[in-house]
Design a protein around this motif. Sequence first.
Motif, PDB file in Angstrom:
ATOM      1  N   GLY A   1      45.350  46.573  44.433  1.00  0.00           N
ATOM      2  CA  GLY A   1      45.626  46.030  45.755  1.00  0.00           C
ATOM      3  C   GLY A   1      44.903  46.842  46.818  1.00  0.00           C
ATOM      4  O   GLY A   1      44.183  47.795  46.510  1.00  0.00           O
ATOM      5  N   ARG A   2      45.117  46.494  48.065  1.00  0.00           N
ATOM      6  CA  ARG A   2      44.406  47.163  49.154  1.00  0.00           C
ATOM      7  C   ARG A   2      44.684  48.661  49.173  1.00  0.00           C
ATOM      8  O   ARG A   2      43.786  49.474  49.402  1.00  0.00           O
ATOM      9  CB  ARG A   2      44.796  46.509  50.480  1.00  0.00           C
ATOM     10  N   ARG A   3      45.955  49.048  48.930  1.00  0.00           N
ATOM     11  CA  ARG A   3      46.300  50.472  48.990  1.00  0.00           C
ATOM     12  C   ARG A   3      45.632  51.281  47.894  1.00  0.00           C
ATOM     13  O   ARG A   3      45.420  52.486  48.037  1.00  0.00           O
ATOM     14  CB  ARG A   3      47.818  50.631  48.904  1.00  0.00           C
ATOM     15  N   SER A   4      45.324  50.633  46.776  1.00  0.00           N
ATOM     16  CA  SER A   4      44.679  51.344  45.669  1.00  0.00           C
ATOM     17  C   SER A   4      43.164  51.236  45.710  1.00  0.00           C
ATOM     18  O   SER A   4      42.488  51.697  44.800  1.00  0.00           O
ATOM     19  CB  SER A   4      45.194  50.793  44.331  1.00  0.00           C
ATOM     20  N   GLY A   5      42.637  50.626  46.774  1.00  0.00           N
ATOM     21  CA  GLY A   5      41.193  50.511  46.896  1.00  0.00           C
ATOM     22  C   GLY A   5      40.598  49.316  46.192  1.00  0.00           C
ATOM     23  O   GLY A   5      39.385  49.246  45.998  1.00  0.00           O
ATOM     24  N   TRP A   6      41.467  48.360  45.822  1.00  0.00           N
ATOM     25  CA  TRP A   6      41.038  47.123  45.178  1.00  0.00           C
ATOM     26  C   TRP A   6      41.604  45.957  45.995  1.00  0.00           C
ATOM     27  O   TRP A   6      42.676  45.436  45.663  1.00  0.00           O
ATOM     28  CB  TRP A   6      41.575  47.009  43.754  1.00  0.00           C
ATOM     29  N   ALA A   7      40.964  45.539  47.039  1.00  0.00           N
ATOM     30  CA  ALA A   7      41.470  44.454  47.875  1.00  0.00           C
ATOM     31  C   ALA A   7      40.994  43.118  47.322  1.00  0.00           C
ATOM     32  O   ALA A   7      39.794  42.816  47.342  1.00  0.00           O
ATOM     33  CB  ALA A   7      40.987  44.619  49.313  1.00  0.00           C
ATOM     34  N   PRO A   8      41.901  42.285  46.812  1.00  0.00           N
ATOM     35  CA  PRO A   8      41.485  41.007  46.208  1.00  0.00           C
ATOM     36  C   PRO A   8      40.817  40.073  47.218  1.00  0.00           C
ATOM     37  O   PRO A   8      41.292  39.914  48.349  1.00  0.00           O
ATOM     38  CB  PRO A   8      42.803  40.414  45.698  1.00  0.00           C
ATOM     39  N   GLN A   9      39.730  39.484  46.783  1.00  0.00           N
ATOM     40  CA  GLN A   9      39.015  38.460  47.550  1.00  0.00           C
ATOM     41  C   GLN A   9      38.545  37.394  46.570  1.00  0.00           C
ATOM     42  O   GLN A   9      37.362  37.046  46.520  1.00  0.00           O
ATOM     43  CB  GLN A   9      37.808  39.064  48.286  1.00  0.00           C
ATOM     44  N   HIS A  10      39.466  36.851  45.784  1.00  0.00           N
ATOM     45  CA  HIS A  10      39.102  35.914  44.729  1.00  0.00           C
ATOM     46  C   HIS A  10      38.498  34.647  45.328  1.00  0.00           C
ATOM     47  O   HIS A  10      39.027  34.078  46.292  1.00  0.00           O
ATOM     48  CB  HIS A  10      40.336  35.555  43.901  1.00  0.00           C
TER      49      HIS A  10
ATOM     50  N   PHE B   1      47.691  38.154  33.453  1.00  0.00           N
ATOM     51  CA  PHE B   1      47.211  39.532  33.410  1.00  0.00           C
ATOM     52  C   PHE B   1      46.830  40.014  34.806  1.00  0.00           C
ATOM     53  O   PHE B   1      47.222  41.110  35.231  1.00  0.00           O
ATOM     54  CB  PHE B   1      46.023  39.649  32.459  1.00  0.00           C
ATOM     55  N   LEU B   2      46.060  39.214  35.535  1.00  0.00           N
ATOM     56  CA  LEU B   2      45.646  39.614  36.875  1.00  0.00           C
ATOM     57  C   LEU B   2      46.838  39.734  37.811  1.00  0.00           C
ATOM     58  O   LEU B   2      46.886  40.626  38.669  1.00  0.00           O
ATOM     59  CB  LEU B   2      44.627  38.604  37.417  1.00  0.00           C
ATOM     60  N   LYS B   3      47.826  38.864  37.641  1.00  0.00           N
ATOM     61  CA  LYS B   3      49.009  38.939  38.493  1.00  0.00           C
ATOM     62  C   LYS B   3      49.816  40.204  38.195  1.00  0.00           C
ATOM     63  O   LYS B   3      50.357  40.839  39.113  1.00  0.00           O
ATOM     64  CB  LYS B   3      49.880  37.696  38.302  1.00  0.00           C
ATOM     65  N   ALA B   4      49.927  40.587  36.916  1.00  0.00           N
ATOM     66  CA  ALA B   4      50.650  41.817  36.583  1.00  0.00           C
ATOM     67  C   ALA B   4      50.008  43.020  37.246  1.00  0.00           C
ATOM     68  O   ALA B   4      50.700  43.934  37.730  1.00  0.00           O
ATOM     69  CB  ALA B   4      50.704  41.995  35.066  1.00  0.00           C
ATOM     70  N   LEU B   5      48.674  43.059  37.298  1.00  0.00           N
ATOM     71  CA  LEU B   5      47.976  44.154  37.969  1.00  0.00           C
ATOM     72  C   LEU B   5      48.324  44.195  39.457  1.00  0.00           C
ATOM     73  O   LEU B   5      48.629  45.262  40.005  1.00  0.00           O
ATOM     74  CB  LEU B   5      46.469  43.992  37.788  1.00  0.00           C
ATOM     75  N   GLU B   6      48.291  43.030  40.107  1.00  0.00           N
ATOM     76  CA  GLU B   6      48.524  42.986  41.547  1.00  0.00           C
ATOM     77  C   GLU B   6      50.000  43.145  41.892  1.00  0.00           C
ATOM     78  O   GLU B   6      50.364  43.881  42.818  1.00  0.00           O
ATOM     79  CB  GLU B   6      47.967  41.686  42.128  1.00  0.00           C
ATOM     80  N   ALA B   7      50.874  42.467  41.169  1.00  0.00           N
ATOM     81  CA  ALA B   7      52.302  42.506  41.481  1.00  0.00           C
ATOM     82  C   ALA B   7      52.894  43.895  41.270  1.00  0.00           C
ATOM     83  O   ALA B   7      53.867  44.268  41.939  1.00  0.00           O
ATOM     84  CB  ALA B   7      53.050  41.472  40.637  1.00  0.00           C
ATOM     85  N   SER B   8      52.325  44.655  40.358  1.00  0.00           N
ATOM     86  CA  SER B   8      52.812  46.011  40.106  1.00  0.00           C
ATOM     87  C   SER B   8      52.383  46.992  41.184  1.00  0.00           C
ATOM     88  O   SER B   8      52.935  48.101  41.278  1.00  0.00           O
ATOM     89  CB  SER B   8      52.303  46.505  38.754  1.00  0.00           C
TER      90      SER B   8
ATOM     91  N   TYR C   1      36.852  41.661  44.217  1.00  0.00           N
ATOM     92  CA  TYR C   1      37.589  42.703  44.926  1.00  0.00           C
ATOM     93  C   TYR C   1      36.658  43.459  45.870  1.00  0.00           C
ATOM     94  O   TYR C   1      35.491  43.729  45.526  1.00  0.00           O
ATOM     95  CB  TYR C   1      38.199  43.701  43.925  1.00  0.00           C
ATOM     96  N   VAL C   2      37.187  43.815  47.032  1.00  0.00           N
ATOM     97  CA  VAL C   2      36.501  44.752  47.916  1.00  0.00           C
ATOM     98  C   VAL C   2      36.931  46.149  47.486  1.00  0.00           C
ATOM     99  O   VAL C   2      38.123  46.465  47.462  1.00  0.00           O
ATOM    100  CB  VAL C   2      36.855  44.505  49.395  1.00  0.00           C
ATOM    101  N   LYS C   3      35.965  46.988  47.143  1.00  0.00           N
ATOM    102  CA  LYS C   3      36.257  48.327  46.631  1.00  0.00           C
ATOM    103  C   LYS C   3      35.905  49.390  47.665  1.00  0.00           C
ATOM    104  O   LYS C   3      34.876  49.316  48.322  1.00  0.00           O
ATOM    105  CB  LYS C   3      35.434  48.603  45.360  1.00  0.00           C
ATOM    106  N   SER C   4      36.772  50.404  47.733  1.00  0.00           N
ATOM    107  CA  SER C   4      36.507  51.558  48.594  1.00  0.00           C
ATOM    108  C   SER C   4      36.189  52.797  47.775  1.00  0.00           C
ATOM    109  O   SER C   4      36.128  53.907  48.298  1.00  0.00           O
ATOM    110  CB  SER C   4      37.713  51.823  49.504  1.00  0.00           C
ATOM    111  N   HIS C   5      35.999  52.635  46.480  1.00  0.00           N
ATOM    112  CA  HIS C   5      35.631  53.710  45.564  1.00  0.00           C
ATOM    113  C   HIS C   5      35.046  53.061  44.308  1.00  0.00           C
ATOM    114  O   HIS C   5      34.919  51.833  44.238  1.00  0.00           O
ATOM    115  CB  HIS C   5      36.841  54.577  45.217  1.00  0.00           C
ATOM    116  N   SER C   6      34.686  53.877  43.319  1.00  0.00           N
ATOM    117  CA  SER C   6      34.118  53.336  42.083  1.00  0.00           C
ATOM    118  C   SER C   6      34.961  53.677  40.862  1.00  0.00           C
ATOM    119  O   SER C   6      34.477  53.595  39.730  1.00  0.00           O
ATOM    120  CB  SER C   6      32.687  53.862  41.885  1.00  0.00           C
ATOM    121  N   MET C   7      36.216  54.015  41.069  1.00  0.00           N
ATOM    122  CA  MET C   7      37.079  54.358  39.943  1.00  0.00           C
ATOM    123  C   MET C   7      37.567  53.107  39.223  1.00  0.00           C
ATOM    124  O   MET C   7      37.720  52.049  39.825  1.00  0.00           O
ATOM    125  CB  MET C   7      38.268  55.183  40.434  1.00  0.00           C
TER     126      MET C   7
END
Length: 392
Positions: free
Chosen positions: A53-62, A42-49, A78-84
């Motif tokens: 990811g970083r461009r969407s404001g969700w930079a993985p730091q697992h 599930f987590l890979k489908a989110l990232e691979a799609s 995740y490092v977040k640049s927003h709260s969405m």
Amino acid sequence: MSTEQETVVEVATSIASVDPLTWDRIANPAGSAHDPFVSHAFLKALEASGAIGRRSGWAPQHLLLREGSVITGAMPLYVKSHSMGEFVFDQGWAEAYERNGLAYYPKLLCAVPVTPVPGRRLLVETGDNAEAREGKLVEAALELTRRLGASSLHVTFLTGGEARRLGAMGLLQRTGTQYHWTNAGYGSFEDFLGTVTSRKRKALRRERRDALAPGIAVEWVRGRDLTEAHWDAFFAFYIDTGNRKWGSPYLNRRFFSLLGEAMADRCLLVMCKREGRYVAGALNIIGGDALYGRYWGCIESHPFLHFEVCYYQAIDYAIAHGLKRVEAGAGGEHKLVRGYLPEPTYSAHWIADPRFRKAIADFLVRETDFVERQSEAMAAIAPFRKGPRLEE
């Protein structure tokens, strides 16, 4: 036996860099009810799609806890640049920071992205050292928060036990509410209706009848029967709902294809067809003991169809397959009259600035009291008739 010197915490900047079998061994240990949302797939489908990811404001730091050569713990971070896409709302906290000339972003978030489903967030091997491993992961996350100069660390939709343990470590505790349906050993939907009051029972039957009256047929589609045509149709529904509710949908079309490839047996599409074409549908994810309602949408509006597809069909499926409960997502007091009762949800928060930490702690005391009183009031007006119910 491992020593403190042999224990390290590593950072993985993508879930793809982590061995799937290793991750799933600690995310879904043997003997526990399967949680599909913390699975590697599930987590890979989110990232691979590219949805996450970083461009969407969700930079993985697992975080990965390694004892010697063995990984014994993990934390989806995740490092977040927003709260969405979080469903535990802290935009007011961000605005207060900004009014005082401080930056609330970046912040760190331990969560399953865009998925308000309660479950384990500190993924550790079970056994005598489980709590110690949780502590090491949290300490590492706090250290990373400081090192990145982030304003805060948030752990959302964690279990009640995790929340209490993080509270003992000094994190602030926050409580919310969701509405879940519980299967008390029902043999059919009619058995369930037998536990609600006569007036509500008539109303629910009428809703089900009227929802399908325009000649709508319902299909359950899962596993090898899922096709790209199903995902195309469903994605149109998802986009319609997303544009109306959020302004910009969180997920992209590729995510659903990847989800279907990796987790087809865990996906249940409830699809509605009228005059030969699909007009509405809902995506559910099947867990070890629960059905999780995720997304709904339609291209035709029909009275009560949302309730039929999202709530009643989910109950039908749970009864037919012996699942213990249906979790129908965030919000929605309208679920109460349809047999979904309030259940607490939990989050934990560490705020770097001591002044804001105190202010937020004071706010949470008042908020928790309000949430508890509201949940009690909602439970008191549940549609169930008084007297004994079926044995669980």
